[in-house]
Motif scaffolding. Structure first.
Motif, PDB file in Angstrom:
ATOM      1  N   MET A 149      30.841 -47.293 -35.894  1.00  0.00           N
ATOM      2  CA  MET A 149      30.198 -46.249 -36.705  1.00  0.00           C
ATOM      3  C   MET A 149      30.765 -46.229 -38.119  1.00  0.00           C
ATOM      4  SD  MET A 149      29.662 -42.971 -34.296  1.00  0.00           S
ATOM      5  CE  MET A 149      29.097 -42.069 -35.732  1.00  0.00           C
ATOM      6  N   TYR A 150      32.088 -46.306 -38.218  1.00  0.00           N
ATOM      7  CA  TYR A 150      32.717 -46.303 -39.536  1.00  0.00           C
ATOM      8  C   TYR A 150      32.256 -47.506 -40.352  1.00  0.00           C
ATOM      9  CZ  TYR A 150      36.147 -46.635 -43.245  1.00  0.00           C
ATOM     10  OH  TYR A 150      36.732 -46.753 -44.477  1.00  0.00           O
ATOM     11  N   GLU A 151      32.193 -48.684 -39.716  1.00  0.00           N
ATOM     12  CA  GLU A 151      31.759 -49.892 -40.426  1.00  0.00           C
ATOM     13  C   GLU A 151      30.306 -49.783 -40.892  1.00  0.00           C
ATOM     14  OE1 GLU A 151      32.596 -52.880 -37.510  1.00  0.00           O
ATOM     15  OE2 GLU A 151      34.720 -52.963 -38.051  1.00  0.00           O
ATOM     16  N   GLN A 152      29.464 -49.087 -40.138  1.00  0.00           N
ATOM     17  CA  GLN A 152      28.056 -48.954 -40.491  1.00  0.00           C
ATOM     18  C   GLN A 152      27.799 -47.844 -41.516  1.00  0.00           C
ATOM     19  OE1 GLN A 152      25.649 -51.120 -39.545  1.00  0.00           O
ATOM     20  NE2 GLN A 152      27.343 -52.216 -38.625  1.00  0.00           N
ATOM     21  N   THR A 153      28.562 -46.748 -41.413  1.00  0.00           N
ATOM     22  CA  THR A 153      28.258 -45.581 -42.254  1.00  0.00           C
ATOM     23  C   THR A 153      29.236 -45.382 -43.412  1.00  0.00           C
ATOM     24  OG1 THR A 153      29.566 -43.987 -40.974  1.00  0.00           O
ATOM     25  CG2 THR A 153      27.300 -44.408 -40.232  1.00  0.00           C
ATOM     26  N   GLY A 154      30.453 -45.891 -43.288  1.00  0.00           N
ATOM     27  CA  GLY A 154      31.456 -45.721 -44.332  1.00  0.00           C
ATOM     28  C   GLY A 154      32.108 -44.346 -44.358  1.00  0.00           C
ATOM     29  N   ILE A 155      31.746 -43.483 -43.410  1.00  0.00           N
ATOM     30  CA  ILE A 155      32.325 -42.140 -43.362  1.00  0.00           C
ATOM     31  C   ILE A 155      33.492 -42.135 -42.381  1.00  0.00           C
ATOM     32  CG2 ILE A 155      31.903 -39.708 -42.750  1.00  0.00           C
ATOM     33  CD1 ILE A 155      30.598 -40.592 -45.386  1.00  0.00           C
ATOM     34  N   PRO A 156      34.672 -41.709 -42.832  1.00  0.00           N
ATOM     35  CA  PRO A 156      35.818 -41.663 -41.912  1.00  0.00           C
ATOM     36  C   PRO A 156      35.533 -40.756 -40.716  1.00  0.00           C
ATOM     37  CG  PRO A 156      36.508 -41.302 -44.184  1.00  0.00           C
ATOM     38  CD  PRO A 156      35.013 -41.272 -44.174  1.00  0.00           C
ATOM     39  N   PHE A 174      11.685 -29.836 -45.921  1.00  0.00           N
ATOM     40  CA  PHE A 174      12.986 -30.385 -45.534  1.00  0.00           C
ATOM     41  C   PHE A 174      13.091 -31.769 -46.153  1.00  0.00           C
ATOM     42  CE2 PHE A 174      12.485 -27.487 -41.819  1.00  0.00           C
ATOM     43  CZ  PHE A 174      13.657 -26.781 -41.985  1.00  0.00           C
ATOM     44  N   GLN A 175      14.002 -31.922 -47.109  1.00  0.00           N
ATOM     45  CA  GLN A 175      14.226 -33.212 -47.752  1.00  0.00           C
ATOM     46  C   GLN A 175      15.718 -33.381 -47.982  1.00  0.00           C
ATOM     47  OE1 GLN A 175      11.483 -32.439 -51.105  1.00  0.00           O
ATOM     48  NE2 GLN A 175      10.380 -34.264 -50.429  1.00  0.00           N
ATOM     49  N   VAL A 176      16.157 -34.609 -47.881  1.00  0.00           N
ATOM     50  CA  VAL A 176      17.562 -34.917 -48.130  1.00  0.00           C
ATOM     51  C   VAL A 176      17.631 -36.075 -49.115  1.00  0.00           C
ATOM     52  CG1 VAL A 176      17.757 -36.486 -46.139  1.00  0.00           C
ATOM     53  CG2 VAL A 176      19.812 -35.380 -47.050  1.00  0.00           C
ATOM     54  N   ASP A 177      18.573 -36.006 -50.036  1.00  0.00           N
ATOM     55  CA  ASP A 177      18.761 -37.124 -50.957  1.00  0.00           C
ATOM     56  C   ASP A 177      19.755 -38.111 -50.349  1.00  0.00           C
ATOM     57  OD1 ASP A 177      21.486 -36.350 -51.749  1.00  0.00           O
ATOM     58  OD2 ASP A 177      20.528 -34.776 -52.928  1.00  0.00           O
ATOM     59  N   SER A 178      19.811 -39.302 -50.914  1.00  0.00           N
ATOM     60  CA  SER A 178      20.633 -40.358 -50.319  1.00  0.00           C
ATOM     61  C   SER A 178      22.125 -40.032 -50.351  1.00  0.00           C
ATOM     62  CB  SER A 178      20.364 -41.702 -50.990  1.00  0.00           C
ATOM     63  OG  SER A 178      20.620 -41.623 -52.375  1.00  0.00           O
ATOM     64  N   SER A 179      22.595 -39.306 -51.358  1.00  0.00           N
ATOM     65  CA  SER A 179      24.028 -38.987 -51.401  1.00  0.00           C
ATOM     66  C   SER A 179      24.411 -38.041 -50.267  1.00  0.00           C
ATOM     67  CB  SER A 179      24.429 -38.408 -52.753  1.00  0.00           C
ATOM     68  OG  SER A 179      23.781 -37.175 -52.984  1.00  0.00           O
ATOM     69  N   MET A 180      23.564 -37.035 -50.002  1.00  0.00           N
ATOM     70  CA  MET A 180      23.856 -36.114 -48.900  1.00  0.00           C
ATOM     71  C   MET A 180      23.705 -36.835 -47.559  1.00  0.00           C
ATOM     72  SD  MET A 180      24.914 -33.388 -50.299  1.00  0.00           S
ATOM     73  CE  MET A 180      24.969 -32.194 -48.988  1.00  0.00           C
ATOM     74  N   ALA A 181      22.681 -37.658 -47.444  1.00  0.00           N
ATOM     75  CA  ALA A 181      22.459 -38.396 -46.195  1.00  0.00           C
ATOM     76  C   ALA A 181      23.639 -39.319 -45.898  1.00  0.00           C
ATOM     77  CB  ALA A 181      21.163 -39.191 -46.268  1.00  0.00           C
ATOM     78  N   SER A 182      24.149 -39.987 -46.933  1.00  0.00           N
ATOM     79  CA  SER A 182      25.258 -40.921 -46.708  1.00  0.00           C
ATOM     80  C   SER A 182      26.533 -40.194 -46.280  1.00  0.00           C
ATOM     81  CB  SER A 182      25.525 -41.755 -47.958  1.00  0.00           C
ATOM     82  OG  SER A 182      26.093 -40.959 -48.984  1.00  0.00           O
ATOM     83  N   GLY A 183      26.666 -38.928 -46.641  1.00  0.00           N
ATOM     84  CA  GLY A 183      27.858 -38.166 -46.275  1.00  0.00           C
ATOM     85  C   GLY A 183      27.845 -37.611 -44.862  1.00  0.00           C
ATOM     86  N   THR A 184      26.752 -37.800 -44.145  1.00  0.00           N
ATOM     87  CA  THR A 184      26.657 -37.237 -42.796  1.00  0.00           C
ATOM     88  C   THR A 184      27.387 -38.057 -41.748  1.00  0.00           C
ATOM     89  OG1 THR A 184      24.622 -38.443 -42.265  1.00  0.00           O
ATOM     90  CG2 THR A 184      24.379 -36.239 -43.266  1.00  0.00           C
ATOM     91  N   LEU A 239      24.991 -47.627 -44.331  1.00  0.00           N
ATOM     92  CA  LEU A 239      25.187 -47.987 -45.739  1.00  0.00           C
ATOM     93  C   LEU A 239      24.495 -49.283 -46.113  1.00  0.00           C
ATOM     94  CD1 LEU A 239      28.990 -47.338 -46.289  1.00  0.00           C
ATOM     95  CD2 LEU A 239      27.099 -46.042 -47.216  1.00  0.00           C
ATOM     96  N   HIS A 240      24.310 -50.154 -45.148  1.00  0.00           N
ATOM     97  CA  HIS A 240      23.765 -51.481 -45.422  1.00  0.00           C
ATOM     98  C   HIS A 240      22.232 -51.478 -45.482  1.00  0.00           C
ATOM     99  CE1 HIS A 240      27.898 -52.611 -44.659  1.00  0.00           C
ATOM    100  NE2 HIS A 240      27.817 -51.993 -43.496  1.00  0.00           N
ATOM    101  N   THR A 241      21.609 -50.637 -44.675  1.00  0.00           N
ATOM    102  CA  THR A 241      20.137 -50.593 -44.619  1.00  0.00           C
ATOM    103  C   THR A 241      19.560 -49.354 -45.295  1.00  0.00           C
ATOM    104  OG1 THR A 241      20.101 -49.394 -42.522  1.00  0.00           O
ATOM    105  CG2 THR A 241      20.176 -51.827 -42.412  1.00  0.00           C
ATOM    106  N   LEU A 242      20.393 -48.348 -45.541  1.00  0.00           N
ATOM    107  CA  LEU A 242      19.982 -47.043 -46.079  1.00  0.00           C
ATOM    108  C   LEU A 242      18.969 -46.352 -45.174  1.00  0.00           C
ATOM    109  CD1 LEU A 242      19.837 -47.759 -49.925  1.00  0.00           C
ATOM    110  CD2 LEU A 242      21.760 -46.958 -48.529  1.00  0.00           C
TER     111      LEU A 242
END
Length: 188
Positions: free
Chosen positions: A117-124, A166-176, A181-184
């Motif tokens: 999960m960490y490798e795919q999302t980049g979130i600790p 209901f909309q989310v931007d990429s910065s908020m989505a990436s922080g979840t 991170l690779h496919t967005l």
């Protein structure tokens, strides 16, 4: 009339609005504070209605004598609300500082699934992550988890209240911790 720009920051302790001129000069600023609650050890929450009210007040005062070309939003990351199909919160807003999911984060850290999960999302894998908070709800309140139509951030909730979408931007989505991170795309 010169164009003006408004920046709205939905922060941990307050919402701030700043009106800028095209050259970056600050023309006006306003903020509205709100409380953070700690009803149990390791819990840090806010009332969703307090956030919406603060944003609406800041927009109202920032646009009284200013005419923005656009309004941009930023927000503290790693918050989580459970929402029903009517768009109503089932929970208070869990903040980044909410550490109730520490056990779930530690279990994930020690698993092969967590490493992937960490490798795919980049979130600790940490209790601040919305993903670990989701696991906490699933494990400790399965009935509430099952009632949820959406799992969203404070910024998404405020946006929904302002626009009905209901909309989310990429910065908020990436922080979840749920976006690859690779496919967005959302990580299955």
């Amino acid at each position: 009339m010169i164009p003006e720009y408004i920046g709205i920051d939905i922060g941990t302790t307050s919402t701030k609005a700043v009106v800028f001129a095209p050259d970056g000069q600050v023309l006006f600023q306003v903020s509205r504070n709100y409380d953070m609650f700690h009803p149990e050890p390791n819990w840090s929450i806010q009332k969703p209605s307090d956030l919406v009210q603060a944003v609406q007040e800041c927009i109202k005062y920032a646009t009284e004598n200013h005419y923005p070309v656009f309004i941009a939003f930023s927000s503290a990351m790693h918050s989580l609300l459970l929402i029903n199909e009517a768009g109503e919160p089932l929970t208070d807003c869990l903040l980044w500082a909410d550490n109730r999911a520490e056990e779930q984060a530690n279990q994930l850290k020690q698993s092969p699934h967590g490493k992937r999960m960490y490798e795919q999302t980049g979130i600790p894998l940490h209790s601040f992550s919305p993903f670990t908070k989701l696991l906490w709800f699933k494990e400790t309140h399965p009935e509430l988890f099952a009632q949820a139509y959406k799992f969203i951030s404070a910024k998404e909730y405020v946006w929904y209240q302002l626009t009905g979408k209901f909309q989310v931007d990429s910065s908020m989505a990436s922080g979840t911790g749920l976006m690859n991170l690779h496919t967005l795309d959302w990580e299955p």
